[in-house]
Each structure stands twice: as structure tokens, then as C-alpha cells.
Design a protein around this motif. Sequence first.
Motif, PDB file in Angstrom:
ATOM      1  N   MET A 152      29.098 -16.053  -0.760  1.00 50.90           N
ATOM      2  CA  MET A 152      29.674 -15.603   0.545  1.00 50.90           C
ATOM      3  C   MET A 152      29.821 -14.134   0.575  1.00 50.90           C
ATOM      4  SD  MET A 152      30.062 -17.056   3.418  1.00 50.90           S
ATOM      5  CE  MET A 152      30.913 -16.568   4.868  1.00 50.90           C
ATOM      6  N   ALA A 153      30.104 -13.483  -0.653  1.00 57.07           N
ATOM      7  CA  ALA A 153      30.475 -12.261  -0.644  1.00 57.07           C
ATOM      8  C   ALA A 153      29.162 -11.523  -0.357  1.00 57.07           C
ATOM      9  CB  ALA A 153      31.032 -11.682  -1.973  1.00 57.07           C
ATOM     10  N   ILE A 154      28.078 -11.722  -0.779  1.00 56.73           N
ATOM     11  CA  ILE A 154      26.878 -11.012  -0.286  1.00 56.73           C
ATOM     12  C   ILE A 154      26.561 -11.227   1.078  1.00 56.73           C
ATOM     13  CG2 ILE A 154      24.525 -10.973  -0.788  1.00 56.73           C
ATOM     14  CD1 ILE A 154      24.906 -11.578  -3.604  1.00 56.73           C
ATOM     15  N   VAL A 155      26.613 -12.184   1.674  1.00 57.87           N
ATOM     16  CA  VAL A 155      26.527 -12.393   3.061  1.00 57.87           C
ATOM     17  C   VAL A 155      27.273 -11.338   3.860  1.00 57.87           C
ATOM     18  CG1 VAL A 155      26.516 -13.976   5.035  1.00 57.87           C
ATOM     19  CG2 VAL A 155      25.627 -14.913   2.781  1.00 57.87           C
ATOM     20  N   LEU A 156      28.701 -11.348   3.537  1.00 59.22           N
ATOM     21  CA  LEU A 156      29.520 -10.501   4.298  1.00 59.22           C
ATOM     22  C   LEU A 156      29.265  -9.072   3.906  1.00 59.22           C
ATOM     23  CD1 LEU A 156      32.177 -10.256   6.076  1.00 59.22           C
ATOM     24  CD2 LEU A 156      33.425 -10.496   3.820  1.00 59.22           C
ATOM     25  N   ASN A 157      28.617  -8.752   2.643  1.00 59.39           N
ATOM     26  CA  ASN A 157      28.195  -7.405   2.477  1.00 59.39           C
ATOM     27  C   ASN A 157      27.000  -6.934   3.313  1.00 59.39           C
ATOM     28  OD1 ASN A 157      30.033  -6.517   0.645  1.00 59.39           O
ATOM     29  ND2 ASN A 157      28.812  -7.550  -1.115  1.00 59.39           N
ATOM     30  N   ILE A 158      26.074  -7.949   3.604  1.00 58.60           N
ATOM     31  CA  ILE A 158      25.074  -7.782   4.611  1.00 58.60           C
ATOM     32  C   ILE A 158      25.208  -7.730   5.840  1.00 58.60           C
ATOM     33  CG2 ILE A 158      22.881  -8.927   5.238  1.00 58.60           C
ATOM     34  CD1 ILE A 158      22.307  -9.987   2.588  1.00 58.60           C
ATOM     35  N   ILE A 159      26.568  -8.210   6.324  1.00 64.44           N
ATOM     36  CA  ILE A 159      26.665  -8.180   7.713  1.00 64.44           C
ATOM     37  C   ILE A 159      27.313  -6.671   8.023  1.00 64.44           C
ATOM     38  CG2 ILE A 159      28.325  -8.939   9.406  1.00 64.44           C
ATOM     39  CD1 ILE A 159      27.861 -11.776   8.299  1.00 64.44           C
ATOM     40  N   ILE A 160      28.244  -6.307   6.769  1.00 61.60           N
ATOM     41  CA  ILE A 160      28.729  -4.920   7.027  1.00 61.60           C
ATOM     42  C   ILE A 160      27.721  -3.920   6.896  1.00 61.60           C
ATOM     43  CG2 ILE A 160      30.147  -3.198   5.888  1.00 61.60           C
ATOM     44  CD1 ILE A 160      32.034  -5.672   4.924  1.00 61.60           C
ATOM     45  N   GLY A 161      26.769  -4.164   5.979  1.00 67.13           N
ATOM     46  CA  GLY A 161      25.599  -3.126   6.024  1.00 67.13           C
ATOM     47  C   GLY A 161      24.801  -3.141   7.377  1.00 67.13           C
ATOM     48  N   VAL A 162      24.588  -4.121   7.881  1.00 69.00           N
ATOM     49  CA  VAL A 162      23.793  -4.236   8.953  1.00 69.00           C
ATOM     50  C   VAL A 162      24.439  -3.592  10.395  1.00 69.00           C
ATOM     51  CG1 VAL A 162      23.065  -5.882  11.061  1.00 69.00           C
ATOM     52  CG2 VAL A 162      22.264  -6.177   8.419  1.00 69.00           C
ATOM     53  N   VAL A 163      25.740  -3.641  10.382  1.00 68.16           N
ATOM     54  CA  VAL A 163      26.678  -3.140  11.511  1.00 68.16           C
ATOM     55  C   VAL A 163      26.488  -1.675  11.282  1.00 68.16           C
ATOM     56  CG1 VAL A 163      28.923  -2.890  12.456  1.00 68.16           C
ATOM     57  CG2 VAL A 163      27.763  -4.995  11.912  1.00 68.16           C
ATOM     58  N   THR A 164      27.000  -1.183  10.040  1.00 70.16           N
ATOM     59  CA  THR A 164      26.724   0.276   9.724  1.00 70.16           C
ATOM     60  C   THR A 164      25.520   1.057   9.904  1.00 70.16           C
ATOM     61  OG1 THR A 164      26.772   0.004   7.337  1.00 70.16           O
ATOM     62  CG2 THR A 164      29.130   0.203   8.243  1.00 70.16           C
ATOM     63  N   GLY A 165      24.563   0.374   9.281  1.00 71.66           N
ATOM     64  CA  GLY A 165      23.153   0.918   9.397  1.00 71.66           C
ATOM     65  C   GLY A 165      22.567   0.832  10.895  1.00 71.66           C
ATOM     66  N   LEU A 166      22.896   0.032  11.649  1.00 70.99           N
ATOM     67  CA  LEU A 166      22.574   0.001  13.227  1.00 70.99           C
ATOM     68  C   LEU A 166      23.372   1.060  13.796  1.00 70.99           C
ATOM     69  CD1 LEU A 166      21.022  -1.450  15.203  1.00 70.99           C
ATOM     70  CD2 LEU A 166      22.912  -2.962  15.641  1.00 70.99           C
ATOM     71  N   GLY A 167      24.691   1.368  13.578  1.00 63.20           N
ATOM     72  CA  GLY A 167      25.349   2.391  14.174  1.00 63.20           C
ATOM     73  C   GLY A 167      24.760   3.967  13.488  1.00 63.20           C
ATOM     74  N   VAL A 168      24.445   4.076  12.505  1.00 60.62           N
ATOM     75  CA  VAL A 168      23.842   5.377  11.884  1.00 60.62           C
ATOM     76  C   VAL A 168      22.426   5.404  12.763  1.00 60.62           C
ATOM     77  CG1 VAL A 168      22.900   6.531   9.940  1.00 60.62           C
ATOM     78  CG2 VAL A 168      25.237   5.363   9.799  1.00 60.62           C
ATOM     79  N   ALA A 169      21.792   4.506  12.872  1.00 62.30           N
ATOM     80  CA  ALA A 169      20.524   4.606  13.379  1.00 62.30           C
ATOM     81  C   ALA A 169      20.604   4.796  14.747  1.00 62.30           C
ATOM     82  CB  ALA A 169      19.449   3.463  13.008  1.00 62.30           C
ATOM     83  N   PHE A 170      21.413   4.311  15.510  1.00 56.49           N
ATOM     84  CA  PHE A 170      21.597   4.619  17.075  1.00 56.49           C
ATOM     85  C   PHE A 170      22.195   6.010  17.142  1.00 56.49           C
ATOM     86  CE2 PHE A 170      24.473   4.902  20.761  1.00 56.49           C
ATOM     87  CZ  PHE A 170      23.628   4.346  21.537  1.00 56.49           C
ATOM     88  N   LEU A 171      23.106   6.322  16.269  1.00 57.16           N
ATOM     89  CA  LEU A 171      23.294   7.844  16.241  1.00 57.16           C
ATOM     90  C   LEU A 171      22.028   8.605  16.126  1.00 57.16           C
ATOM     91  CD1 LEU A 171      27.033   7.764  14.882  1.00 57.16           C
ATOM     92  CD2 LEU A 171      26.379   8.250  17.216  1.00 57.16           C
ATOM     93  N   GLY A 172      21.249   8.402  15.280  1.00 55.81           N
ATOM     94  CA  GLY A 172      20.408   8.982  14.783  1.00 55.81           C
ATOM     95  C   GLY A 172      19.348   9.220  15.794  1.00 55.81           C
ATOM     96  N   ASN A 173      19.160   8.195  16.816  1.00 55.79           N
ATOM     97  CA  ASN A 173      18.124   8.149  17.895  1.00 55.79           C
ATOM     98  C   ASN A 173      18.776   8.910  19.126  1.00 55.79           C
ATOM     99  OD1 ASN A 173      15.998   6.635  16.863  1.00 55.79           O
ATOM    100  ND2 ASN A 173      16.897   4.814  17.230  1.00 55.79           N
ATOM    101  N   VAL A 174      20.082   8.980  19.199  1.00 54.95           N
ATOM    102  CA  VAL A 174      20.749   9.675  20.247  1.00 54.95           C
ATOM    103  C   VAL A 174      20.788  11.245  19.899  1.00 54.95           C
ATOM    104  CG1 VAL A 174      23.061  10.528  21.119  1.00 54.95           C
ATOM    105  CG2 VAL A 174      22.468   8.030  20.829  1.00 54.95           C
ATOM    106  N   VAL A 175      20.796  11.581  18.664  1.00 54.56           N
ATOM    107  CA  VAL A 175      20.853  13.324  18.237  1.00 54.56           C
ATOM    108  C   VAL A 175      19.312  13.571  18.379  1.00 54.56           C
ATOM    109  CG1 VAL A 175      20.966  14.860  16.304  1.00 54.56           C
ATOM    110  CG2 VAL A 175      22.732  13.221  16.816  1.00 54.56           C
ATOM    111  N   LYS A 176      18.623  13.051  17.820  1.00 52.35           N
ATOM    112  CA  LYS A 176      16.923  13.374  17.753  1.00 52.35           C
ATOM    113  C   LYS A 176      16.192  12.237  18.438  1.00 52.35           C
ATOM    114  CE  LYS A 176      13.737  15.883  15.079  1.00 52.35           C
ATOM    115  NZ  LYS A 176      13.801  16.621  13.810  1.00 52.35           N
ATOM    116  N   GLN A 177      15.787  12.198  19.498  1.00 49.01           N
ATOM    117  CA  GLN A 177      15.324  11.107  20.283  1.00 49.01           C
ATOM    118  C   GLN A 177      13.937  11.004  19.973  1.00 49.01           C
ATOM    119  OE1 GLN A 177      15.896  12.177  24.607  1.00 49.01           O
ATOM    120  NE2 GLN A 177      18.047  11.960  24.397  1.00 49.01           N
ATOM    121  N   PRO A 178      13.545   9.648  19.782  1.00 45.71           N
ATOM    122  CA  PRO A 178      12.380   9.343  19.320  1.00 45.71           C
ATOM    123  C   PRO A 178      11.194   9.277  20.560  1.00 45.71           C
ATOM    124  CG  PRO A 178      13.567   7.164  19.726  1.00 45.71           C
ATOM    125  CD  PRO A 178      14.359   8.406  19.818  1.00 45.71           C
ATOM    126  N   GLY A 179       9.998   9.590  20.041  1.00 43.84           N
ATOM    127  CA  GLY A 179       9.073   9.695  21.095  1.00 43.84           C
ATOM    128  C   GLY A 179       8.500   8.612  21.829  1.00 43.84           C
TER     129      GLY A 179
END
Length: 93
Positions: free
Chosen positions: A1-28
Motif C-alpha cells: 500500500m505504501a508504493i501506491v500512496l507514493n505513486i499518488i503523491i508523485g502523480v500529483v506533484t509531477g502534474l503540478g510541476v508539469a502544469f507550471l512548466g507549461n504556464v512558464v514556457k507555453q507549448p507550441g
Amino acid sequence: MAIVLNIIIGVVTGLGVAFLGNVVKQPGTVLRKNITLGTGILLGSLGAVSADQLLNYGPTLMETNFVPAIAGGIVLSFVGVYAGKRWVHLGTN
């Protein structure tokens, strides 16, 4: 169960970082936007799982250390998104 919770935490943080990356430098195109989001999600989940396995620090819930999982997800997804935007030219600006 710990790995599943880690993956959920990672998906949320990775999605946040990717969203901010797309806001800062917009994709074509929509494809570049989706590649950036996928990269952030994948590397965020890998970073969260690996940091939780390597470090034992902070509060725990269901055998998951939150501080290393969040930090690992943010750091590894930031490195991947930055490399994608900078070297693979996933942004236009």
C-alpha cells in the motif's frame, strides 16, 4: 500500500510541476503539452517512490514518508520537464 500512496503523491506533484512548466514556457502544440504532462507524471511518480525508499524522514502514514516523497516527486519531475523544455524544445517561448 505504501508504493501506491507514493505513486499518488508523485502523480500529483509531477502534474503540478508539469502544469507550471507549461504556464512558464507555453507549448507550441497540444502534443508537446501532453508530452510535458506525461513526462512530469512519470518522473514525479518515480521520484516519489525512490525518495521514499532511500530516505526515512518526516511524518509517516501507512509506511509512507511524506516529506521525501513530495521532495523526490518535485525534484525529479522538475529536472525532466526542464530538460524537455530546454533541450528537446517542448516550448515555444
